[in-house]
Enzyme design. Structure first.
Site, mmCIF file in Angstrom:
data_model
loop_
_atom_site.group_PDB
_atom_site.id
_atom_site.type_symbol
_atom_site.label_atom_id
_atom_site.label_comp_id
_atom_site.label_asym_id
_atom_site.label_seq_id
_atom_site.Cartn_x
_atom_site.Cartn_y
_atom_site.Cartn_z
ATOM 1 N N ASP A 21 0.914 -1.191 -0.071
ATOM 2 C CA ASP A 21 -0.091 0.096 -0.048
ATOM 3 C C ASP A 21 1.017 1.261 0.171
ATOM 4 O O ASP A 21 1.880 1.155 0.517
ATOM 5 C CB ASP A 21 -0.807 0.064 1.423
ATOM 6 C CG ASP A 21 -2.082 1.151 1.179
ATOM 7 O OD1 ASP A 21 -2.822 1.094 0.596
ATOM 8 O OD2 ASP A 21 -1.527 2.295 1.951
ATOM 9 N N GLU A 23 1.002 5.662 0.404
ATOM 10 C CA GLU A 23 0.313 7.055 0.756
ATOM 11 C C GLU A 23 1.159 8.023 -0.328
ATOM 12 O O GLU A 23 2.281 7.795 -0.370
ATOM 13 C CB GLU A 23 0.527 7.392 2.422
ATOM 14 C CG GLU A 23 -0.050 6.291 3.063
ATOM 15 C CD GLU A 23 -1.613 6.087 3.022
ATOM 16 O OE1 GLU A 23 -2.151 7.278 2.632
ATOM 17 O OE2 GLU A 23 -2.131 5.016 3.075
ATOM 18 N N HIS A 161 -5.195 4.735 6.805
ATOM 19 C CA HIS A 161 -4.449 5.786 5.662
ATOM 20 C C HIS A 161 -3.092 5.565 6.027
ATOM 21 O O HIS A 161 -2.426 6.606 5.948
ATOM 22 C CB HIS A 161 -5.046 6.953 5.735
ATOM 23 C CG HIS A 161 -6.472 7.098 4.898
ATOM 24 N ND1 HIS A 161 -6.742 6.508 3.827
ATOM 25 C CD2 HIS A 161 -7.748 7.263 5.566
ATOM 26 C CE1 HIS A 161 -7.970 6.608 3.514
ATOM 27 N NE2 HIS A 161 -8.809 6.940 4.599
ATOM 28 N N ASP A 166 -2.560 -0.483 6.502
ATOM 29 C CA ASP A 166 -3.419 -0.725 5.186
ATOM 30 C C ASP A 166 -3.050 -2.077 4.746
ATOM 31 O O ASP A 166 -3.944 -2.853 4.416
ATOM 32 C CB ASP A 166 -3.715 0.269 4.358
ATOM 33 C CG ASP A 166 -4.491 1.443 4.976
ATOM 34 O OD1 ASP A 166 -4.855 1.504 6.377
ATOM 35 O OD2 ASP A 166 -4.650 2.453 4.217
#
Length: 570
Positions: A21, A23, A161, A166
């Site tokens: 994942d 960000e 987040h 995540d």
């Protein structure tokens, strides 16, 4: 002959998955940067390793991204740059199958980073848990396929987040979905990837429904055994589009379910794609098929009304009347209208009480008067004429010039940001966005709906022309003029046979807002030529359209997180 093990595929229990994942600072992989990478390596249900690091993006992190993720500029100040992190991540993922929730978004950033720093793009097999969840779960189990929703069902880790958390939640979701897939006989990676794409048994049984569908633009209606509409759609080629519902290309669980119920497909052939788009909207609005999600309830739209009384106020209504009041809208819901009303109140001191006030009304003023937010006409401190100056300013802000409201909210956001009250600043930004976007939309609509009649043409097939007649924003006639035909009698025939329109009150007097927007998009497309125009087609110089682009840019960085939650980009 008995197949070899290679032909059977690789068992899922022997596959190494790297669930990852990201960000980021924004939505575009070409313009925005990675701020965090998290990954978990698993095989056979066992965690083999984890990878997690913050990444210095090289640019400031937008405040609303910091509020959403908790990642601030200070946290990434000493973090490594992506050129130092990328080799380690690629080594961690070497030889594995990549897994992500809405993998297209995360992979786009990884590929952009690889291209920028001289690495070949990842050639790993990819599993997208959003796609897999849509194939395996129904709406009775989960209302949507957001990561947060699936994690509540399958994982003890709550997505927040942050990349590693995540990714850990996605691992649990992956394992639960693989277990579900096993009940369908899916035991290898090759079977898993084929299972996601394969049509259902219901789709295969109903393929004959597409046999009699004609070609050309038009509207199609899937109906059940009683003839009730299940789903309405449109296409520039009816036959190709309807056939697609019975193939592996149709992966939406709800639509696959609908196909299994359908007993017939009714078609309406249209002259042009625009006519098909408009007819689709009208049919969805009138029939409200249960498998259509959008455009089913145009009557639920709400408006912000500047009432017609001695001391007008802003009221939220569901109906436009021919009463001389000012209107702003339509809004998709009451919350959006309330946000726009709050933005207007920030710039213009209209009264916010709901009582009817006349010049003879005498009662104590509310707290807003003491705060300087209202002139207290209820107490007699303002005459009708004095209060009328605010009414004129409000109506101008609603219909012509958004600058005063934009400046007032922008100044307030700057003050809040200096005081580090970021959440309040974000709330103000949302209110301003609701006002600016709706105001810009209404001004575009009003520019067209104020024209009694417009005839426009666009090139179609070689030598042909699509011609449409529009009255007060409503499509009333459509046709294709063949090559070599004389335009004058053709246009005259379309106009003379067009639907008669008696306009009602408000910014959209003859059609729904969505229909008028469809017409506007076509009119603004390349190659369209105006044939006849009664009146003037123009936008206000100080209108909200000039400010909408700034609002949209401020929101771009929020979209990737929504997309990763399982909502595909529009």
């Amino acid at each position: 002959m008995q197949g070899t093990l290679d032909e059977l595929g690789t068992p899922l229990s022997q596959i190494t998955f790297v669930v990852f994942d990201l960000e980021t600072t924004g939505v575009s992989a070409g313009e925005h940067a990675i701020t965090e990478i998290g990954a978990v390596k698993v095989r056979g249900g066992e965690v083999l390793g984890e990878f997690g690091t913050l990444v210095a993006p090289g640019t400031p992190i937008p405040p609303f991204i910091s509020v959403l993720t908790g990642i601030t500029d200070a946290m990434v100040a000493t973090a490594p740059r992506i050129e130092a992190v990328l080799p380690s991540f690629l080594e961690f993922a070497e030889g594995a199958t990549l897994v992500a929730h809405n993998a297209g978004f995360d992979l786009a950033f990884v590929k952009a980073a690889c291209a920028a720093h001289g690495y070949p793009p990842p050639a790993h097999p990819v599993v997208d848990t959003v796609v897999l969840a849509r194939r395996l779960l129904n709406r009775g189990e989960v209302p949507n396929c957001k990561l947060s929703t699936l994690a509540r069902l399958f994982s003890k880790t709550e997505p927040c987040h942050r990349a590693l958390a995540d990714a850990q939640a996605t691992v649990d979701v992956l394992h639960a979905l693989l277990e579900r897939a096993g009940s369908f006989g899916v035991e290898t990676l090759e079977e898993l990837r084929g299972f996601v794409r394969a049509p259902t048994a219901g789709q295969r049984r109903k393929r004959h429904l597409a046999d009699a569908v004609p070609t050309g633009p038009g509207v199609y209606v899937f109906e059940d055994e009683r003839g009730d509409p299940l789903y309405v759609g449109k296409s520039v080629n009816l036959r190709d589009r309807v056939r697609g519902y019975f193939t592996a290309s149709e992966t939406r669980p709800r639509i696959r379910e609908m196909v299994g119920i359908a007993e017939r497909v009714r078609t309406i052939v249209c002259a042009t794609p625009l006519e098909a788009e408009v007819r689709e909207l009208r049919l969805i609005g009138s029939a409200k098929p249960r498998y259509n999600r959008r455009s089913r309830s145009p009557e639920r739209m709400v408006w912000l009304k500047l009432t017609d009384e001695p001391f007008p106020r802003l009221s939220i209504v569901r109906e436009i009347r021919d009463d001389g009041a000012g209107y702003l809208g339509p809004f998709g819901g009451v919350r959006a209208a309330e946000d726009a009303r709050t933005a207007l109140h920030e710039a213009i001191p209209l009264r916010q009480c709901t009582d009817r006030i006349t010049p003879r009304t005498g009662r104590p003023a509310c707290a807003l008067a003491g705060m300087g937010r209202c002139g207290a006409p209820c107490e007699g401190r303002q005459s009708v004429e004095e209060y009328g100056l605010h009414v004129v300013a409000a109506r101008r802000a609603m219909e012509l010039d958004a600058g005063a409201v934009f400046s007032a909210i922008e100044a307030r956001m700057e003050r809040l940001s200096l005081d580090q009250r970021y959440e309040e600043a974000v709330a103000d930004r949302d209110r301003l966005a609701s006002y600016i976007r709706t105001s810009a939309r209404m001004q575009r609509l009003r520019a067209l709906t104020s024209i009694p009649q417009m005839v426009a043409a666009a090139p179609a097939a070689p030598g042909d022309w699509e011609i449409h007649v529009v009255r007060h924003g409503r499509l009333v006639s459509a046709g294709v003029m063949p090559r070599g035909a004389h335009p004058t009698p053709f246009v005259d025939a379309l106009v003379s046979t067009a639907e008669t329109v008696v306009p009602g009150p408000g910014p959209v007097p003859a059609a729904g807002a969505e229909e008028t927007e469809c017409v506007l998009r076509w009119l603004e497309s390349p190659g369209v030529r105006l044939v006849q125009v009664e009146g003037t087609w123009s936008l206000p110089v100080g209108g909200a359209g000039r400010l909408k682009a700034r609002i949209d840019r401020a929101y771009q960085a929020r979209e990737p997180h929504r997309s990763r939650e399982g909502r595909p980009p529009r």
